[in-house]
Design a protein around this motif. Structure first.
Motif, PDB file in Angstrom:
ATOM      1  N   VAL A  93      -2.807   0.167   7.160  1.00 13.78           N
ATOM      2  CA  VAL A  93      -2.209   0.531   5.882  1.00 13.78           C
ATOM      3  C   VAL A  93      -2.080  -0.670   4.959  1.00 13.78           C
ATOM      4  CG1 VAL A  93      -0.979   2.555   6.680  1.00 13.78           C
ATOM      5  CG2 VAL A  93       0.084   0.332   6.900  1.00 13.78           C
ATOM      6  N   LEU A 150       5.306   4.096  11.146  1.00 19.17           N
ATOM      7  CA  LEU A 150       4.036   3.933  11.846  1.00 19.17           C
ATOM      8  C   LEU A 150       4.178   2.953  13.001  1.00 19.17           C
ATOM      9  CD1 LEU A 150       1.265   3.706   9.113  1.00 19.17           C
ATOM     10  CD2 LEU A 150       1.575   5.476  10.828  1.00 19.17           C
ATOM     11  N   MET A 151       4.955   1.901  12.752  1.00 17.75           N
ATOM     12  CA  MET A 151       5.131   0.900  13.797  1.00 17.75           C
ATOM     13  C   MET A 151       5.895   1.499  14.973  1.00 17.75           C
ATOM     14  SD  MET A 151       6.008  -2.492  11.719  1.00 17.75           S
ATOM     15  CE  MET A 151       6.524  -3.317  13.193  1.00 17.75           C
ATOM     16  N   ALA A 152       6.952   2.250  14.656  1.00 13.72           N
ATOM     17  CA  ALA A 152       7.730   2.857  15.725  1.00 13.72           C
ATOM     18  C   ALA A 152       6.838   3.792  16.550  1.00 13.72           C
ATOM     19  CB  ALA A 152       8.911   3.619  15.133  1.00 13.72           C
ATOM     20  N   TRP A 153       5.947   4.505  15.841  1.00 14.00           N
ATOM     21  CA  TRP A 153       5.040   5.400  16.535  1.00 14.00           C
ATOM     22  C   TRP A 153       4.080   4.616  17.428  1.00 14.00           C
ATOM     23  CZ3 TRP A 153      -0.354   5.752  15.761  1.00 14.00           C
ATOM     24  CH2 TRP A 153      -0.967   6.817  16.433  1.00 14.00           C
ATOM     25  N   ALA A 154       3.639   3.457  16.930  1.00  9.20           N
ATOM     26  CA  ALA A 154       2.671   2.665  17.680  1.00  9.20           C
ATOM     27  C   ALA A 154       3.266   2.120  18.967  1.00  9.20           C
ATOM     28  CB  ALA A 154       2.162   1.501  16.827  1.00  9.20           C
ATOM     29  N   PHE A 155       4.600   1.892  18.955  1.00 10.60           N
ATOM     30  CA  PHE A 155       5.214   1.417  20.192  1.00 10.60           C
ATOM     31  C   PHE A 155       5.177   2.536  21.215  1.00 10.60           C
ATOM     32  CE2 PHE A 155       7.480  -1.413  17.152  1.00 10.60           C
ATOM     33  CZ  PHE A 155       6.986  -2.589  17.655  1.00 10.60           C
ATOM     34  N   LEU A 170       5.774   2.331   6.764  1.00 10.09           N
ATOM     35  CA  LEU A 170       5.134   1.340   7.640  1.00 10.09           C
ATOM     36  C   LEU A 170       5.969   1.211   8.909  1.00 10.09           C
ATOM     37  CD1 LEU A 170       4.156  -1.589   5.262  1.00 10.09           C
ATOM     38  CD2 LEU A 170       2.697   0.179   6.168  1.00 10.09           C
ATOM     39  N   VAL A 214       0.819  -1.212   0.000  1.00  7.71           N
ATOM     40  CA  VAL A 214       0.000   0.000   0.000  1.00  7.71           C
ATOM     41  C   VAL A 214       0.851   1.259   0.000  1.00  7.71           C
ATOM     42  CG1 VAL A 214      -1.683   1.290   1.360  1.00  7.71           C
ATOM     43  CG2 VAL A 214      -1.893  -1.146   1.135  1.00  7.71           C
ATOM     44  N   ALA A 215       2.019   1.182   0.638  1.00  7.26           N
ATOM     45  CA  ALA A 215       2.852   2.380   0.740  1.00  7.26           C
ATOM     46  C   ALA A 215       4.286   1.963   0.977  1.00  7.26           C
ATOM     47  CB  ALA A 215       2.375   3.266   1.879  1.00  7.26           C
ATOM     48  N   MET A 275      -3.376   4.833  21.922  1.00  4.86           N
ATOM     49  CA  MET A 275      -2.274   4.511  20.996  1.00  4.86           C
ATOM     50  C   MET A 275      -2.548   3.175  20.282  1.00  4.86           C
ATOM     51  SD  MET A 275       1.757   4.608  21.848  1.00  4.86           S
ATOM     52  CE  MET A 275       1.920   6.380  21.798  1.00  4.86           C
ATOM     53  N   LEU A 276      -2.241   3.123  19.005  1.00  8.89           N
ATOM     54  CA  LEU A 276      -2.508   1.915  18.230  1.00  8.89           C
ATOM     55  C   LEU A 276      -1.556   0.790  18.629  1.00  8.89           C
ATOM     56  CD1 LEU A 276      -2.757   3.317  14.607  1.00  8.89           C
ATOM     57  CD2 LEU A 276      -4.629   2.344  15.930  1.00  8.89           C
ATOM     58  N   SER A 277      -2.025  -0.456  18.501  1.00  7.37           N
ATOM     59  CA  SER A 277      -1.100  -1.580  18.661  1.00  7.37           C
ATOM     60  C   SER A 277      -0.323  -1.718  17.361  1.00  7.37           C
ATOM     61  CB  SER A 277      -1.885  -2.863  18.924  1.00  7.37           C
ATOM     62  OG  SER A 277      -2.565  -3.240  17.754  1.00  7.37           O
ATOM     63  N   VAL A 278       0.749  -2.498  17.382  1.00  8.70           N
ATOM     64  CA  VAL A 278       1.537  -2.702  16.163  1.00  8.70           C
ATOM     65  C   VAL A 278       0.656  -3.282  15.059  1.00  8.70           C
ATOM     66  CG1 VAL A 278       3.482  -3.939  15.173  1.00  8.70           C
ATOM     67  CG2 VAL A 278       3.604  -3.112  17.499  1.00  8.70           C
ATOM     68  N   SER A 333      -1.714  -0.719  13.592  1.00 11.17           N
ATOM     69  CA  SER A 333      -1.060   0.274  12.738  1.00 11.17           C
ATOM     70  C   SER A 333      -0.737  -0.315  11.381  1.00 11.17           C
ATOM     71  CB  SER A 333       0.217   0.799  13.397  1.00 11.17           C
ATOM     72  OG  SER A 333       1.196  -0.199  13.410  1.00 11.17           O
ATOM     73  N   ILE A 334      -0.368  -1.622  11.365  1.00 11.78           N
ATOM     74  CA  ILE A 334      -0.066  -2.263  10.097  1.00 11.78           C
ATOM     75  C   ILE A 334      -1.351  -2.529   9.317  1.00 11.78           C
ATOM     76  CG2 ILE A 334       0.754  -4.424   9.072  1.00 11.78           C
ATOM     77  CD1 ILE A 334       2.962  -2.527   9.817  1.00 11.78           C
ATOM     78  N   HIS A 339      12.757  -0.179  20.358  1.00  8.72           N
ATOM     79  CA  HIS A 339      11.294  -0.088  20.306  1.00  8.72           C
ATOM     80  C   HIS A 339      10.634  -1.458  20.175  1.00  8.72           C
ATOM     81  CE1 HIS A 339      11.482   4.233  20.004  1.00  8.72           C
ATOM     82  NE2 HIS A 339      12.325   4.142  18.993  1.00  8.72           N
ATOM     83  N   ILE A 340      11.433  -2.487  19.973  1.00  7.32           N
ATOM     84  CA  ILE A 340      10.862  -3.808  19.704  1.00  7.32           C
ATOM     85  C   ILE A 340      10.733  -4.613  20.994  1.00  7.32           C
ATOM     86  CG2 ILE A 340      11.243  -6.001  18.482  1.00  7.32           C
ATOM     87  CD1 ILE A 340      12.716  -4.302  16.333  1.00  7.32           C
TER      88      ILE A 340
END
Lengths: 84, 281
Positions: free
Chosen positions: B11, A79-84, A76, A70-71, B1-4, B7-8, B89-90
Protein backbone atom coordinates in the motif's frame (compact mmCIF):
# COMPACT_ATOMS: atom_id res chain seq x y z
CA UNK A 1 16.93 27.34 16.25
CA UNK A 2 17.38 28.81 12.76
CA UNK A 3 20.21 26.42 11.88
CA UNK A 4 18.35 23.43 13.35
CA UNK A 5 15.26 24.39 11.35
CA UNK A 6 17.26 24.58 8.11
CA UNK A 7 18.96 21.23 8.77
CA UNK A 8 15.67 19.51 9.62
CA UNK A 9 13.96 21.08 6.60
CA UNK A 10 16.65 19.84 4.21
CA UNK A 11 16.62 16.39 5.84
CA UNK A 12 12.83 16.12 5.50
CA UNK A 13 13.06 17.06 1.80
CA UNK A 14 15.77 14.45 1.20
CA UNK A 15 13.79 11.77 3.05
CA UNK A 16 10.63 12.66 1.15
CA UNK A 17 12.42 12.44 -2.19
CA UNK A 18 14.65 9.42 -1.61
CA UNK A 19 13.04 7.57 1.31
CA UNK A 20 16.36 6.17 2.58
CA UNK A 21 14.96 2.70 3.03
CA UNK A 22 13.25 2.46 6.35
CA UNK A 23 13.34 6.15 7.34
CA UNK A 24 10.56 7.59 5.18
CA UNK A 25 8.12 7.85 8.11
CA UNK A 26 10.48 10.38 9.72
CA UNK A 27 9.89 12.96 6.96
CA UNK A 28 6.72 14.61 8.33
CA UNK A 29 8.04 14.52 11.92
CA UNK A 30 11.30 16.30 11.03
CA UNK A 31 9.40 18.74 8.80
CA UNK A 32 6.96 19.73 11.54
CA UNK A 33 9.76 20.21 14.10
CA UNK A 34 11.60 22.30 11.49
CA UNK A 35 8.51 24.48 10.95
CA UNK A 36 8.13 25.15 14.69
CA UNK A 37 11.84 25.95 15.11
CA UNK A 38 11.76 28.14 11.98
CA UNK A 39 8.87 30.21 13.32
CA UNK A 40 10.57 30.63 16.70
CA UNK A 41 13.94 31.34 15.02
CA UNK A 42 12.43 34.29 13.13
CA UNK A 43 12.17 36.14 16.45
CA UNK A 44 15.99 36.44 16.46
CA UNK A 45 16.56 39.30 13.97
CA UNK A 46 20.24 38.42 13.43
CA UNK A 47 19.31 35.02 11.98
CA UNK A 48 15.93 35.88 10.53
CA UNK A 49 16.95 35.00 6.95
CA UNK A 50 18.30 31.61 7.95
CA UNK A 51 15.18 30.87 9.98
CA UNK A 52 13.00 31.91 7.04
CA UNK A 53 14.93 29.51 4.78
CA UNK A 54 14.55 26.72 7.35
CA UNK A 55 10.83 27.46 7.65
CA UNK A 56 10.29 27.28 3.88
CA UNK A 57 12.42 24.10 3.48
CA UNK A 58 10.52 22.44 6.35
CA UNK A 59 7.15 23.29 4.77
CA UNK A 60 8.33 21.84 1.44
CA UNK A 61 9.68 18.72 3.19
CA UNK A 62 6.45 18.21 5.16
CA UNK A 63 4.24 18.64 2.09
CA UNK A 64 6.39 16.28 -0.01
CA UNK A 65 6.40 13.69 2.80
CA UNK A 66 2.62 13.85 3.21
CA UNK A 67 2.11 13.46 -0.55
CA UNK A 68 3.31 9.84 -0.41
CA UNK A 69 0.57 8.57 1.86
CA UNK A 70 -1.56 6.11 -0.08
CA UNK A 71 -4.42 5.52 2.34
CA UNK A 72 -5.76 6.20 5.80
CA UNK A 73 -3.07 5.11 8.25
CA UNK A 74 -5.61 3.35 10.42
CA UNK A 75 -6.17 1.00 7.54
CA UNK A 76 -2.46 0.36 7.18
CA UNK A 77 -2.61 -0.67 10.82
CA UNK A 78 -5.51 -2.97 10.06
CA UNK A 79 -3.53 -4.59 7.25
CA UNK A 80 -0.57 -5.02 9.55
CA UNK A 81 -2.67 -6.61 12.26
CA UNK A 82 -4.05 -8.97 9.64
CA UNK A 83 -0.56 -9.81 8.42
CA UNK A 84 0.46 -10.90 11.91
CA UNK B 1 -0.04 -14.87 4.82
CA UNK B 2 1.77 -11.61 4.06
CA UNK B 3 4.71 -10.44 6.16
CA UNK B 4 4.38 -7.04 7.84
CA UNK B 5 6.78 -5.51 5.31
CA UNK B 6 4.86 -6.99 2.36
CA UNK B 7 1.55 -5.72 3.64
CA UNK B 8 2.98 -2.23 4.04
CA UNK B 9 4.85 -2.15 0.75
CA UNK B 10 1.67 -3.25 -1.04
CA UNK B 11 0.00 0.00 0.00
CA UNK B 12 3.01 2.30 -0.18
CA UNK B 13 3.33 4.55 -3.21
CA UNK B 14 4.81 3.17 -6.36
CA UNK B 15 7.73 5.32 -7.45
CA UNK B 16 8.83 4.97 -11.02
CA UNK B 17 6.94 1.72 -11.47
CA UNK B 18 4.19 2.87 -13.78
CA UNK B 19 0.71 3.87 -12.71
CA UNK B 20 -1.94 2.28 -10.57
CA UNK B 21 -5.51 3.14 -9.69
CA UNK B 22 -4.49 4.92 -6.48
CA UNK B 23 -3.12 8.15 -7.86
CA UNK B 24 -2.27 10.65 -10.53
CA UNK B 25 0.38 9.48 -12.95
CA UNK B 26 3.01 12.06 -13.91
CA UNK B 27 5.43 10.37 -16.29
CA UNK B 28 6.56 7.28 -14.44
CA UNK B 29 5.71 8.80 -11.05
CA UNK B 30 2.43 8.09 -9.24
CA UNK B 31 1.17 10.66 -6.74
CA UNK B 32 -1.48 9.04 -4.51
CA UNK B 33 -4.92 10.70 -4.36
CA UNK B 34 -4.92 10.25 -0.60
CA UNK B 35 -1.66 12.19 -0.25
CA UNK B 36 -3.03 14.94 -2.51
CA UNK B 37 -6.16 15.20 -0.36
CA UNK B 38 -4.07 15.31 2.85
CA UNK B 39 -1.96 18.15 1.43
CA UNK B 40 -5.14 19.93 0.28
CA UNK B 41 -6.60 19.50 3.79
CA UNK B 42 -3.50 20.81 5.56
CA UNK B 43 -3.33 23.76 3.13
CA UNK B 44 -7.02 24.61 3.56
CA UNK B 45 -6.75 24.34 7.36
CA UNK B 46 -3.63 26.55 7.37
CA UNK B 47 -5.33 29.15 5.16
CA UNK B 48 -8.40 29.10 7.41
CA UNK B 49 -6.17 29.43 10.48
CA UNK B 50 -4.44 32.43 8.91
CA UNK B 51 -7.83 34.04 8.16
CA UNK B 52 -8.96 33.42 11.75
CA UNK B 53 -5.85 35.07 13.20
CA UNK B 54 -6.38 38.10 10.95
CA UNK B 55 -10.07 38.27 11.91
CA UNK B 56 -9.43 38.06 15.65
CA UNK B 57 -6.09 39.92 15.62
CA UNK B 58 -3.85 37.13 16.85
CA UNK B 59 -0.32 36.11 15.86
CA UNK B 60 -0.20 33.63 12.97
CA UNK B 61 3.33 32.61 14.01
CA UNK B 62 2.05 31.61 17.45
CA UNK B 63 -0.78 29.65 15.82
CA UNK B 64 1.75 27.77 13.63
CA UNK B 65 3.84 26.99 16.73
CA UNK B 66 0.84 25.63 18.63
CA UNK B 67 -0.43 23.74 15.55
CA UNK B 68 3.03 22.23 14.98
CA UNK B 69 3.28 21.06 18.59
CA UNK B 70 -0.28 19.72 18.37
CA UNK B 71 0.66 17.91 15.14
CA UNK B 72 3.67 16.25 16.76
CA UNK B 73 1.61 15.32 19.82
CA UNK B 74 -1.09 14.01 17.51
CA UNK B 75 1.32 11.74 15.62
CA UNK B 76 2.77 10.48 18.91
CA UNK B 77 -0.65 9.93 20.51
CA UNK B 78 -2.11 8.18 17.47
CA UNK B 79 0.92 5.90 17.27
CA UNK B 80 1.05 5.12 21.00
CA UNK B 81 -2.65 4.23 21.12
CA UNK B 82 -2.18 2.03 18.05
CA UNK B 83 0.74 0.23 19.75
CA UNK B 84 -1.33 -0.19 22.91
CA UNK B 85 -4.30 -1.60 20.99
CA UNK B 86 -2.08 -3.93 18.89
CA UNK B 87 0.19 -4.89 21.81
CA UNK B 88 -0.44 -8.63 21.54
CA UNK B 89 0.12 -8.69 17.76
CA UNK B 90 3.55 -7.06 17.84
CA UNK B 91 6.73 -9.11 17.84
CA UNK B 92 8.62 -7.02 20.40
CA UNK B 93 11.87 -8.97 19.95
CA UNK B 94 11.99 -7.91 16.27
CA UNK B 95 10.88 -4.37 17.19
CA UNK B 96 14.30 -3.62 18.72
CA UNK B 97 16.49 -5.63 16.32
CA UNK B 98 14.93 -5.48 12.84
CA UNK B 99 15.03 -1.99 11.22
CA UNK B 100 12.59 -2.88 8.41
CA UNK B 101 10.10 -4.30 10.94
CA UNK B 102 10.38 -1.13 13.05
CA UNK B 103 9.87 0.99 9.93
CA UNK B 104 6.80 -1.02 8.91
CA UNK B 105 5.32 -0.54 12.38
CA UNK B 106 6.10 3.19 12.46
CA UNK B 107 4.79 3.80 8.92
CA UNK B 108 1.36 2.31 9.42
CA UNK B 109 -1.09 2.18 12.25
CA UNK B 110 -2.50 5.32 13.79
CA UNK B 111 -5.66 5.70 15.89
CA UNK B 112 -7.55 8.97 15.30
CA UNK B 113 -8.73 9.41 18.88
CA UNK B 114 -5.19 8.83 20.17
CA UNK B 115 -4.23 11.65 17.81
CA UNK B 116 -6.87 13.98 19.28
CA UNK B 117 -5.67 13.35 22.84
CA UNK B 118 -2.02 13.64 21.80
CA UNK B 119 -2.71 16.88 19.89
CA UNK B 120 -4.33 18.46 22.96
CA UNK B 121 -1.35 17.43 25.12
CA UNK B 122 1.07 18.66 22.41
CA UNK B 123 -0.69 22.04 22.19
CA UNK B 124 -0.56 22.39 25.99
CA UNK B 125 3.15 21.46 26.08
CA UNK B 126 3.89 23.87 23.18
CA UNK B 127 2.15 26.67 25.04
CA UNK B 128 4.27 25.99 28.15
CA UNK B 129 7.58 25.65 26.24
CA UNK B 130 7.14 28.74 24.04
CA UNK B 131 5.14 30.74 26.60
CA UNK B 132 2.05 31.18 24.46
CA UNK B 133 -1.43 31.41 25.97
CA UNK B 134 -3.09 28.57 24.07
CA UNK B 135 -6.69 29.11 25.16
CA UNK B 136 -7.62 31.55 22.37
CA UNK B 137 -5.59 29.79 19.69
CA UNK B 138 -7.17 26.41 20.37
CA UNK B 139 -10.63 27.96 20.05
CA UNK B 140 -9.69 29.87 16.86
CA UNK B 141 -8.23 26.73 15.31
CA UNK B 142 -11.19 24.49 16.18
CA UNK B 143 -12.95 24.90 12.78
CA UNK B 144 -9.69 24.06 10.97
CA UNK B 145 -9.68 20.51 12.41
CA UNK B 146 -12.92 19.30 10.73
CA UNK B 147 -11.96 21.24 7.58
CA UNK B 148 -8.66 19.35 7.23
CA UNK B 149 -10.26 16.05 8.27
CA UNK B 150 -13.02 16.49 5.66
CA UNK B 151 -10.37 16.56 2.91
CA UNK B 152 -8.75 13.48 4.47
CA UNK B 153 -12.05 11.61 4.25
CA UNK B 154 -12.33 12.61 0.58
CA UNK B 155 -8.93 10.93 0.19
CA UNK B 156 -10.28 7.80 1.91
CA UNK B 157 -13.18 7.81 -0.52
CA UNK B 158 -10.85 8.06 -3.53
CA UNK B 159 -8.44 5.40 -2.21
CA UNK B 160 -11.22 3.07 -1.06
CA UNK B 161 -10.04 2.74 2.54
CA UNK B 162 -12.39 3.11 5.55
CA UNK B 163 -15.18 1.81 3.31
CA UNK B 164 -18.84 1.30 4.18
CA UNK B 165 -21.16 -1.68 4.58
CA UNK B 166 -22.75 -3.40 1.58
CA UNK B 167 -25.57 -1.18 0.32
CA UNK B 168 -27.38 -0.69 -2.98
CA UNK B 169 -29.44 2.49 -2.43
CA UNK B 170 -28.84 6.03 -3.73
CA UNK B 171 -25.21 7.19 -3.69
CA UNK B 172 -23.77 3.67 -3.42
CA UNK B 173 -20.15 3.32 -4.57
CA UNK B 174 -18.40 0.35 -6.17
CA UNK B 175 -14.61 0.00 -6.23
CA UNK B 176 -12.98 -1.89 -9.07
CA UNK B 177 -9.27 -1.29 -8.48
CA UNK B 178 -8.87 -0.45 -4.80
CA UNK B 179 -6.47 -2.68 -2.83
CA UNK B 180 -8.54 -1.92 0.30
CA UNK B 181 -12.26 -2.13 -0.50
CA UNK B 182 -13.90 -5.34 -1.77
CA UNK B 183 -13.90 -5.36 -5.57
CA UNK B 184 -17.20 -5.04 -7.42
CA UNK B 185 -19.35 -4.76 -4.26
CA UNK B 186 -21.84 -1.91 -3.95
CA UNK B 187 -21.04 -0.04 -0.70
CA UNK B 188 -22.47 2.73 1.47
CA UNK B 189 -20.44 5.96 0.85
CA UNK B 190 -19.54 6.36 4.52
CA UNK B 191 -16.32 8.30 3.81
CA UNK B 192 -18.18 10.86 1.68
CA UNK B 193 -20.93 11.12 4.29
CA UNK B 194 -18.38 11.86 7.02
CA UNK B 195 -16.60 14.31 4.74
CA UNK B 196 -19.82 16.26 4.05
CA UNK B 197 -20.71 16.31 7.78
CA UNK B 198 -17.22 17.60 8.61
CA UNK B 199 -17.45 20.37 5.99
CA UNK B 200 -20.82 21.42 7.45
CA UNK B 201 -19.42 21.30 11.01
CA UNK B 202 -16.40 23.35 9.94
CA UNK B 203 -18.70 25.93 8.29
CA UNK B 204 -20.86 26.22 11.41
CA UNK B 205 -17.82 26.57 13.67
CA UNK B 206 -16.44 29.35 11.46
CA UNK B 207 -19.72 31.21 11.91
CA UNK B 208 -19.83 30.61 15.66
CA UNK B 209 -18.83 33.41 18.03
CA UNK B 210 -19.75 33.93 21.65
CA UNK B 211 -22.09 36.95 21.71
CA UNK B 212 -20.69 38.21 25.02
CA UNK B 213 -17.04 38.31 24.01
CA UNK B 214 -17.34 38.61 20.22
CA UNK B 215 -15.07 35.63 19.44
CA UNK B 216 -15.24 31.81 19.61
CA UNK B 217 -15.27 30.58 23.20
CA UNK B 218 -16.22 26.90 23.20
CA UNK B 219 -15.43 25.95 19.57
CA UNK B 220 -13.19 23.03 20.53
CA UNK B 221 -15.68 21.52 22.96
CA UNK B 222 -18.50 21.85 20.38
CA UNK B 223 -16.32 20.22 17.73
CA UNK B 224 -15.31 17.31 19.98
CA UNK B 225 -18.88 16.68 21.17
CA UNK B 226 -20.52 16.87 17.73
CA UNK B 227 -17.79 14.84 16.04
CA UNK B 228 -17.95 12.11 18.70
CA UNK B 229 -21.74 11.94 18.29
CA UNK B 230 -21.80 11.52 14.52
CA UNK B 231 -18.73 9.27 14.50
CA UNK B 232 -20.54 6.96 16.93
CA UNK B 233 -23.41 6.50 14.46
CA UNK B 234 -21.23 6.39 11.33
CA UNK B 235 -19.31 3.46 12.84
CA UNK B 236 -22.46 1.34 12.33
CA UNK B 237 -22.12 2.03 8.60
CA UNK B 238 -18.42 1.07 8.36
CA UNK B 239 -17.66 -2.19 6.58
CA UNK B 240 -13.91 -2.45 7.26
CA UNK B 241 -12.36 -4.24 10.24
CA UNK B 242 -13.15 -2.11 13.31
CA UNK B 243 -12.38 -4.30 16.30
CA UNK B 244 -15.25 -5.06 18.70
CA UNK B 245 -15.92 -5.13 22.42
CA UNK B 246 -19.40 -5.75 23.87
CA UNK B 247 -20.99 -5.10 20.48
CA UNK B 248 -19.38 -1.70 19.92
CA UNK B 249 -16.22 -0.82 17.99
CA UNK B 250 -13.15 0.70 19.65
CA UNK B 251 -13.98 4.08 18.06
CA UNK B 252 -17.53 3.91 19.44
CA UNK B 253 -16.25 3.33 22.97
CA UNK B 254 -13.82 6.23 22.55
CA UNK B 255 -16.65 8.39 21.14
CA UNK B 256 -18.78 7.61 24.22
CA UNK B 257 -15.85 8.45 26.53
CA UNK B 258 -15.29 11.73 24.68
CA UNK B 259 -19.00 12.61 24.80
CA UNK B 260 -19.10 11.99 28.55
CA UNK B 261 -15.96 14.07 29.10
CA UNK B 262 -17.33 16.98 27.06
CA UNK B 263 -20.72 16.64 28.80
CA UNK B 264 -19.10 16.67 32.25
CA UNK B 265 -17.00 19.72 31.29
CA UNK B 266 -20.11 21.56 30.01
CA UNK B 267 -22.03 20.72 33.21
CA UNK B 268 -19.13 21.91 35.39
CA UNK B 269 -18.92 25.09 33.33
CA UNK B 270 -22.63 25.85 33.69
CA UNK B 271 -22.57 25.15 37.46
CA UNK B 272 -19.54 27.37 38.05
CA UNK B 273 -21.12 30.20 36.01
CA UNK B 274 -24.35 29.96 38.06
CA UNK B 275 -22.36 29.97 41.29
CA UNK B 276 -20.47 33.02 40.11
CA UNK B 277 -23.69 34.83 39.25
CA UNK B 278 -25.18 33.94 42.63
CA UNK B 279 -22.06 35.15 44.47
CA UNK B 280 -22.13 38.44 42.56
CA UNK B 281 -25.62 39.00 43.77
Amino acid sequence: MAVASLVLGILSILIALFGFGSLWWLGPVLGIVGIVLGVQGKKDYARRGLAQAGFVCSIIGTVLSLLWYVACAALLGGLMAWAF
Amino acid sequence: MLSVEDSISSVRPARGEGGDALGLQLGNLVIPYYGLCIVAGVSAASLAGWAQTKLYRKSFDDLITIAGCAGLGGILGAKLLYLAVSWNHIDWARFWTDASYLSALMSGGFVFYGGVLGALCGAWAGGKIFRISIRDYVQLAAPCIPLGHAFGRLGCSLAGCCYGIAYSGPGAVTYENSPFAPTGVSLFPVQLTESVLEFVLAGLLFLYTDRHIGRPKHGLEIYLGVYAAFRFFLEFLRGDERGEYLGLSTSQWLSLALLMTVGAYAAWNICSRRRERRDNG
